[in-house]
Design a protein around this motif. Structure first.
Motif, PDB file in Angstrom:
ATOM      1  N   GLY A 136       0.794  -1.004   0.463  1.00  0.00           N
ATOM      2  CA  GLY A 136       0.394  -0.197   0.002  1.00  0.00           C
ATOM      3  C   GLY A 136       0.514   1.082  -0.176  1.00  0.00           C
ATOM      4  N   GLU A 150       2.645   0.624  -8.341  1.00  0.00           N
ATOM      5  CA  GLU A 150       1.853   0.800  -7.278  1.00  0.00           C
ATOM      6  C   GLU A 150       0.263   0.490  -8.386  1.00  0.00           C
ATOM      7  N   SER A 154      -1.474  -3.403  -6.333  1.00  0.00           N
ATOM      8  CA  SER A 154      -2.174  -2.136  -5.684  1.00  0.00           C
ATOM      9  C   SER A 154      -3.600  -3.656  -5.173  1.00  0.00           C
ATOM     10  N   ASN A 156      -6.661  -2.315  -3.902  1.00  0.00           N
ATOM     11  CA  ASN A 156      -6.905  -1.178  -3.496  1.00  0.00           C
ATOM     12  C   ASN A 156      -8.562  -1.920  -4.527  1.00  0.00           C
ATOM     13  N   ASP A 159      -8.856   1.094  -7.545  1.00  0.00           N
ATOM     14  CA  ASP A 159      -7.908   0.914  -8.677  1.00  0.00           C
ATOM     15  C   ASP A 159      -8.265   0.349  -9.014  1.00  0.00           C
TER      16      ASP A 159
END
Length: 182
Positions: A136, A150, A154, A156, A159
């Motif tokens: 993260g 990133e 990722s 997340n 994303d």
């Protein structure tokens, strides 16, 4: 030493870690970021391949603990990195991006005390690194090969959602995000 590292070494990027929210109690920073990358030459000391524990199965699943040792000149480090930061030596937690295999290595240990001092002083920093496990951190170095890590690594969910032309996420009838499966 500088000339031999330039001849036999590889061009890499040194990426210092920026501590954004350091917790003195736990001694950790859960919101680190990497904002600058400095090109410099490093010599790969472990030419036979990766050292360390290698790949093994633990109770948390498969773990890869490959290590590599890089050697960099102290004077070149001071000229390339020290002028722009307050660092006097490489720090644990900083990254080294190896363009040859497009991988980031995290510094785990910096050998500050060599067995033999050449010319009466320590001339190089030897850093022991492991493959970087993304968790993260923000990467905004301005170098596309590094910054794409990133996005690529990722976890997340935002994303990976499908967006409209106006940046707005698309939801299904249950209110869950529509995500890219691939």
């Amino acid at each position: 030493i500088i000339e031999s590292i330039r001849i036999y070494g590889q061009d890499m990027y040194y990426i210092p870690r920026k501590l954004n929210k350091y917790d003195d109690v736990y001694g950790a920073d859960d919101q680190s970021s990497y904002e600058n990358a400095y090109p410099m030459e490093m010599y790969i000391k472990s030419i036979d391949g990766f050292t360390g524990d290698g790949e093994f199965m633990s109770k948390f699943g498969i773990e890869i603990r490959n290590q590599v040792i890089f050697s960099m000149s102290q004077r070149v480090f001071q000229e390339e990195v020290g002028e722009f930061t307050t660092q006097v030596r490489p720090n644990e937690g900083d990254l080294i991006f190896f363009p040859l295999n497009q991988k980031c290595f995290q510094i785990k240990y910096v050998n500050k005390f060599e067995m033999f001092y050449q010319l009466g002083a320590l001339q190089t920093w030897e850093v022991t690194c492991e493959l970087f496990e993304y968790s993260g951190e923000r990467m905004n170095t301005g170098i596309p090969e590094i910054d794409i890590l990133e996005k690529k690594l990722s976890t997340n969910i935002l994303d990976w959602t499908i967006n409209t032309e106006v940046p707005q996420t698309i939801l299904d009838e249950d209110g869950d995000y529509l995500i890219l499966e691939g």
